[in-house]
Design an enzyme around this catalytic site. Sequence first.
Site, short mmCIF file in Angstrom:
data_model
loop_
_atom_site.label_atom_id
_atom_site.label_comp_id
_atom_site.label_asym_id
_atom_site.label_seq_id
_atom_site.Cartn_x
_atom_site.Cartn_y
_atom_site.Cartn_z
N HIS A 1 -5.00 3.06 -6.46
CA HIS A 1 -4.67 3.03 -5.05
C HIS A 1 -5.83 2.49 -4.20
O HIS A 1 -5.62 1.89 -3.15
CB HIS A 1 -4.23 4.41 -4.57
N CYS B 1 7.59 -4.97 -1.79
CA CYS B 1 6.43 -4.48 -1.06
C CYS B 1 5.27 -4.14 -2.00
O CYS B 1 4.25 -3.61 -1.57
CB CYS B 1 6.78 -3.29 -0.17
C1 PEP Z 1 4.79 0.13 -5.25
O1 PEP Z 1 4.90 1.02 -6.08
O2 PEP Z 1 4.84 -1.08 -5.52
C2 PEP Z 1 4.55 0.46 -3.83
C3 PEP Z 1 4.60 -0.45 -2.88
O3 PEP Z 1 4.23 1.73 -3.52
P1 PEP Z 1 2.81 2.44 -3.82
O4 PEP Z 1 1.86 1.37 -4.23
O5 PEP Z 1 2.46 3.14 -2.57
O6 PEP Z 1 3.17 3.36 -4.93
#
Ligand code: PEP
Length: 391
Positions: A1, A306
């Site tokens: 993250h 996304c």
């Molecule tokens: C994903 O999993 O691609 C996403 C956009 O959410 P996160 O990265 O917050 O898990």
Amino acid sequence: HGAVVSRSFGIPTVTGADQATSVVEAGSLCVVYADEGQIMGGVTAKEVKAAERLSQERESVRAVFAERAKEPGRVGEDHPLQILVNIESPRDLDLFSKEIVEGVGLFRTEFAYMERANFPTAQEQEELYKGISKHFGDASVVFRTLDVGNDKQLRYFQMPHENNPAMGWRGLRMSLQWQDILLMQIQALVKAREYGDVRMLLPMVTNVEEVRQVKRLIEQVAGRADALPLGAMIEVPSAAMALKDIMDEVDFLSVGTNDLAQYLFAVDRDNPWVADLYQPYHPAHLRVLRYIGNTCRMAGKPVSVCGEMSGQRAGALFLAGAGFDQLSLAPPFVPEIKAMLREVSIRELRVLARKAAACATNLEAFRLLEDAANVAWQSALRHSGKESGKT
Ligand code: PEP
Ligand code: MG
């Protein structure tokens, strides 16, 4: 993250460099060539100068593209492709001009929870959602409901110990069991919708029953299940396979490639020991994405991506060709992705996406997409009057 956050701030970052702190002395000057995955410690004044020059060159290219980024996103001359942003806090609003995007494709609400000492009240959430939505005027803002668990923990909320937290109690699973939290978010979003185009997105959807459950909760709060435009994230393979059932229950879909790749390959996205198997450009992943994009396109259901692939040149080309009509990415990458997409045609991208998905290995597919991205990128640079190989 950490990588996701540094991309959104535009901070060059290399992950998995586990020897770095023993090799590089604290406080010493380093140069980070993040595109190449290189960290240079103990650099000379000449090396610093070269890096600074490259960085300035990059900034000047950015400035040219930023000006042109105010036009709506499109592929080639005439195929619209909306470019949205991923954000997580009002702080992010200072990082880019809202004129360069057509809305927010992903607001990660969990950060409003993670940065505090206790749960935000309904009133505080309403203010937050209202403020963000007002900032973007008529443009839509997609708020993803709380997606904690696994790597995202709340200091004030004891999560159970789990042997396998990525597959455990997280995202929508937690919200459906701890419904007070979800009900409060729904209430705040319904109120904020009076001030703008507020939409709600569900993370970690595993099956259609969960979506139906949420619709009953919206009805409970607002008296109508359609009080909020509702979207489901497709980031668990079962949801991709149940796409048509889920599609019938929601207004839009958004694909989270960061997690979809993690679950498809059974590879923890945070574990450097298996990082070589985390391959978003592997044809196995590309085929799933193409199925989702084309199925939604044929059904006329709005669908975005996304995950981080949207903000990568090779990824954006593939996704546009795979049928997606919206890409949502970290703000710093918007101008260059928009500029690059103008240099290609949707017809050639559809062929490219089909070819990439038909490859056998990650390397083959990635090379194919990277080569196409380089050609489009060079052409964008030529049109901007800024020719340079290494940007
Ligand atoms: C994903 O999993 O691609 C996403 C956009 O959410 P996160 O990265 O917050 O898990
Ligand atoms: Mg995710």
